[in-house]
Enzyme design. Sequence first.
Site, PDB file in Angstrom:
ATOM      1  N   LYS A 255      10.234   7.679  -7.120  1.00  0.00           N
ATOM      2  CA  LYS A 255      11.345   8.274  -6.380  1.00  0.00           C
ATOM      3  C   LYS A 255      11.786   9.612  -6.985  1.00  0.00           C
ATOM      4  O   LYS A 255      12.397  10.428  -6.283  1.00  0.00           O
ATOM      5  CB  LYS A 255      12.563   7.342  -6.438  1.00  0.00           C
ATOM      6  CG  LYS A 255      12.367   5.980  -5.818  1.00  0.00           C
ATOM      7  CD  LYS A 255      12.549   6.016  -4.317  1.00  0.00           C
ATOM      8  CE  LYS A 255      12.712   4.620  -3.740  1.00  0.00           C
ATOM      9  NZ  LYS A 255      13.010   4.662  -2.301  1.00  0.00           N
ATOM     10  N   GLU A 376       8.223   0.750   6.739  1.00  0.00           N
ATOM     11  CA  GLU A 376       8.615  -0.228   7.745  1.00  0.00           C
ATOM     12  C   GLU A 376       7.863   0.011   9.063  1.00  0.00           C
ATOM     13  O   GLU A 376       7.338  -0.923   9.665  1.00  0.00           O
ATOM     14  CB  GLU A 376      10.120  -0.137   7.995  1.00  0.00           C
ATOM     15  CG  GLU A 376      10.974  -0.586   6.817  1.00  0.00           C
ATOM     16  CD  GLU A 376      12.450  -0.378   7.070  1.00  0.00           C
ATOM     17  OE1 GLU A 376      12.992   0.641   6.589  1.00  0.00           O
ATOM     18  OE2 GLU A 376      13.068  -1.211   7.762  1.00  0.00           O
TER      19      GLU A 376
END
Lengths: 428, 428
Positions: A255, A376
């Site tokens: 990240k 997703e």
Amino acid sequence: MQDVLDETHDPTARSWVDSANDSATDFPIQNLPFGTFRRRGHDEPRLGVAIGDRVLDVYACIDGPRSVSELLAAPAEARAAVRLTLHRVLRQDANEGMRQFIAPHLLDFGSVDLLMPTRIGDYADVFGSIHHARNAAALMRPGAAFFPNYAHVPLAYHGRSSTIVESGRDVRRPRGQQRRRGAEGSDATVVYEPTRRLDYEAELGLFIGPGTTPGEPVGIDDAWNHVAGVCLLNDWSARDIQAWESDPLGPFMGKSFATTISPWIVTAEALAPFRVAAVEREGDLPPLLRYLDSADDRQRGALQIEVDVLLATAAMRREGAAPHLLTRTNAAGQFWTPAQVVAHITSNGSPLRPGDLIGSGTLSGVERSSWSCLLELTRGGREPITLPNGEQRGFLEDGDEVILRGRCVAPGARTIGFGDCRGRVVPA
Amino acid sequence: MQDVLDETHDPTARSWVDSANDSATDFPIQNLPFGTFRRRGHDEPRLGVAIGDRVLDVYACIDGPRSVSELLAAPAEARAAVRLTLHRVLRQDANEGMRQFIAPHLLDFGSVDLLMPTRIGDYADVFGSIHHARNAAALMRPGAAFFPNYAHVPLAYHGRSSTIVESGRDVRRPRGQQRRRGAEGSDATVVYEPTRRLDYEAELGLFIGPGTTPGEPVGIDDAWNHVAGVCLLNDWSARDIQAWESDPLGPFMGKSFATTISPWIVTAEALAPFRVAAVEREGDLPPLLRYLDSADDRQRGALQIEVDVLLATAAMRREGAAPHLLTRTNAAGQFWTPAQVVAHITSNGSPLRPGDLIGSGTLSGVERSSWSCLLELTRGGREPITLPNGEQRGFLEDGDEVILRGRCVAPGARTIGFGDCRGRVVPA
């Protein structure tokens, strides 16, 4: 955040800056977001406010803060007073003398660079959407029970403030350690290579304004007094790096390479008309602990902010195609409200400081059309999406540009926006 | 870090400041650590260097940096040049005129307050000891396999920079969410209460000096050029809060309430005589990826720093008892070296900035006498330790003071130290 709407929210108010009256602008006179700009060819960063297609050089015009950092440190009342002053000098009924005084300090967007609004202090990112959390859990730990702590505690992690960048900066595909599955029959190997699973996450960013006292948790009903405003935020993620490193200490290098934010801080005052009821907790969820629960927060603790995620590939740009809408979601669906998050982050006595930033977490809702990252949408890359020109994407490729756009819409209120949050992937 | 020792490391050098020649001082003329102090009754923080029992007001005496933050941003050569100048003006053979010029700027420790050396930028904490990791894993996940990623990747998480405090500040027992086991037959409950499992972790802190370029990983052999120096660090931890929140995003509120550091930055230059071979990787460990491997780092990448952990309870202070030594460990036993950590943290292109801080992780070694937190020493509180006055401790109680002391010892080198890193627990 102001309890009562005032003249700055009047949906019928118009500005003598014509472009601010365009129904499509993000920046009508009801918005007045703050940012930091530099005139091309000048050195000094300046405090600006967006109005239509112009930036007003605030410090050149009115008494008050000289920079976004000063503005953030000021009490909410002082920030609201600056807003009121700006509203009045930019409103259509401002007198001619005032207009003549202000006009020279209005700069075309094209003549300035928008910079990071302020130097970020501590940056934390919250696992704010239960739908994102459930989707991620199903992909990461198929068959396992959902996180037992999720509905009790606003889960979050600290991120790297040095890599938060303003909209428009390229994002270099990061290298990092990954565990690569071998061909059938061969062992997995650990490599240090460019990520193959680069993703975005569409989020809001909460800018902390007035700081809090060390050792003193912020009560949930006091939390909005410490939120100066909101931006859009893209929490770029390298899923392969993240998956390999995250147990047991959480996401780190997967990240920390880049986080992009939109350039304007849409103030808590401007957001007042867009506060709505928080999502009701379903029947089987545990009751909230008292420090996370308040009638006021239930009633109007959520933010009605529509966020679109658009993708433009290099081929699409060559073809002159418009960016493709991947997702439309709404921050009002978040499981944890901004006030709950502020109450939680200070619940152990940690102070907040002006310029701290808190990411909302990926804004995914229930429906597939609202899922706010490729992990997703493509089920971990296994079901690539097809773009209108026939290209497919499991994860991001070099040259892809991700654009977040946000809009606050509510009955009886003038719609306001954020400006684009965009970043283009460049090769490792 | 300098490759060659120079006159500043001469173990026979003495200072005309008598207390610097005391064999027990942390601050002989071979050390010269930098910090920030304020004279009692004055407002302005000043750049200081410790010598014996005095602080020299550096900017009042010599040309160069005006603050620790300027010193950190300066290239290693500039920092070394300041060190050399200070060494010469403080050395016994400095001429009488120089001594008379310097002497008024030497202040008694008792007349100053030591402050945070600088505002910390990004703070990350590394899981640097495999012994600590193994002990923690055995307690947290009994029966489970050891972390499969541990020996490949320097695991770490970002912490909260706003709660890093200087030695001497009280640490308020944090409140937080915990899952409390019920009495036999009753369910566990989730509560927001003061932690019952407050712990310390003895670590080193690496201060980043010259920053790095965004997008450019730092090669392992270049890493020490970006480390300005080292302090002691106590990563206070609330084990019950941490246990409840940590899956899947890692430690957050269980760590973010306080981190204490010793006040002086012992420079990379001063540490040159104490670089030793890194721990050899045992036979069954995977080979290092190239970006974490270098012959030079293997040969002298570790730091020979003995760290003691002492505890003084309120009762012990009333009784006039000396603090009790809980642990003696050595940073040379860390699994990951400082250079490996710097190479890893920048391996995705994240830049480091002057004033960033990296915690080494708990410094536990193989032997029980070197375990560097109560979680390990008391096996999760189940086997309390008994203090000389008969008191028992599973975890810390209010009034307990934890003191870290560090010493660099090597053949042919003058021993140098850090000054105390201490904090006392006050009630929630």
